[in-house]
Design an enzyme around this catalytic site. Structure first.
Site, PDB file in Angstrom:
ATOM      1  N   ASP A 175      29.125 104.764 -43.908  1.00 23.97           N
ATOM      2  CA  ASP A 175      28.716 104.483 -45.277  1.00 23.97           C
ATOM      3  C   ASP A 175      27.190 104.508 -45.333  1.00 23.97           C
ATOM      4  OD1 ASP A 175      27.933 102.159 -44.030  1.00 23.97           O
ATOM      5  OD2 ASP A 175      29.050 100.812 -45.349  1.00 23.97           O
TER       6      ASP A 175
ATOM      7  N   LYS B 172      35.718 108.737 -45.084  1.00 28.09           N
ATOM      8  CA  LYS B 172      35.338 107.350 -44.810  1.00 28.09           C
ATOM      9  C   LYS B 172      36.513 106.411 -45.064  1.00 28.09           C
ATOM     10  CE  LYS B 172      33.500 104.224 -47.365  1.00 28.09           C
ATOM     11  NZ  LYS B 172      32.689 103.390 -48.286  1.00 28.09           N
TER      12      LYS B 172
END
Length: 229
Positions: free
Chosen positions: A157, A139
Site C-alpha cells: 500500500d 493488494k
C-alpha cells in the site's frame, strides 16, 4: 477447491536495487521485529468474508473509519449470501462515513453475488479468483490470502511503498515492482509480518509528511533521512 498462493508480479526481469539494499534488509527486519513483534492487520474481522469486505472498503480510507462502519454492515449482512440480496443503495447508508462509499457499495453488492454464483458464498483461497472480484486487486488478494489463509504475501500500500523507497529497499513507484523487490530481499516466511510492520512504522513514525526521523530506530542506517519519498 484448489488453493493458489499469491503469484509473483509480472515483470521484464529484476530491476536494479538501490546500493546496499541487500545488506540493509536484515537490519530493517531486525528493527521491525524489535519494534512491532506482534504486528498484524488492524482491520477487525472474524471470517474471510469480513476481511475481504473490510479490505475493499479500506482503499483510500483509514482502518479506523472502516472498523467504525463494519459492525453495523456485518450485522445486516453477515455473509456473502445475505449481501448478495442487497443493492448498492441498501449498503450505502452503512458505509457513508468511508471515502468513495458509493463506488464501494456497488462493488460489495457485485462481489457478494459473484461469491455466491462462483464459489458457493465462500471467499476462495485462490489468488486469481480473488483478484477477479469487483473492487479487489493484487493488494486485496494478498491481504486476504495472507491473513485469512496463511499464504506468504506482501501487500504493497502507500505506507509499504513509501518506506521501501525511504529505507533504500526499492526505487520503484509501481506497487507490483515494489512487491517484487521486497520479495527478493526478505525471507518468504517473514513476508506477512514485514507488510504489517512496515504499515505500523509508516503510521506511527515514518509518516508521509513530517516523519519522526529523530525518534526512528532505523535512523542509523536509513539512507533517506528527511527526504520526501
Amino acid at each position: 477447491m484448489t488453493s493458489s498462493a499469491p503469484k509473483k508480479p509480472a515483470g521484464r526481469g529484476a530491476a536494479r536495487l538501490p546500493r546496499g539494499a541487500r545488506a540493509r534488509a536484515p537490519q530493517v527486519l531486525t528493527s521491525l521485529e524489535q519494534l512491532y513483534p506482534d504486528a498484524r492487520t488492524e482491520l477487525v474481522f472474524n471470517t474471510p468474508f469480513e476481511l475481504l469486505v473490510a479490505t475493499v472498503l479500506s482503499a483510500q480510507a483509514t482502518d479506523v473509519s472502516v472498523n467504525a462502519a463494519t459492525p453495523a454492515l456485518f450485522e445486516r449482512y453477515p455473509d456473502a449470501h445475505a449481501m448478495s440480496q442487497a443493492e448498492a443503495q441498501d449498503i450505502e447508508p452503512l458505509i457513508r462515513r468511508i471515502g468513495l462509499y458509493r463506488g464501494k457499495a456497488r462493488n460489495l453488492a457485485a462481489l457478494a453475488r459473484l461469491l455466491v454464483e462462483r464459489h458457493g458464498g465462500e471467499v476462495p483461497n485462490d489468488f486469481d479468483a480473488v483478484v477477479a472480484l469487483p473492487g479487489a486487486g493484487r493488494k486485496t488478494a494478498n491481504v486476504v490470502l495472507s491473513n485469512a489463509y496463511g499464504f506468504p504475501a506482501i501487500a504493497v500500500d502507500t505506507h509499504v511503498g513509501r518506506l521501501a523507497r525511504r529505507l533504500g529497499l526499492s526505487v520503484q513507484t509501481n506497487p507490483d515492482k515494489v512487491e517484487q523487490d521486497l520479495q527478493g530481499l526478505f525471507p518468504r516466511e517473514r513476508w506477512v509480518f514485514l507488510h504489517h510492520a512496515l504499515i505500523l512504522h509508516g503510521r506511527r513514525v515514518c509518516m508521509a509528511r513530517n516523519p519522526q526521523c529523530a525518534a526512528c530506530e532505523m535512523a542509523a542506517f536509513c539512507p533517506k533521512i528527511g527526504v520526501e519519498a
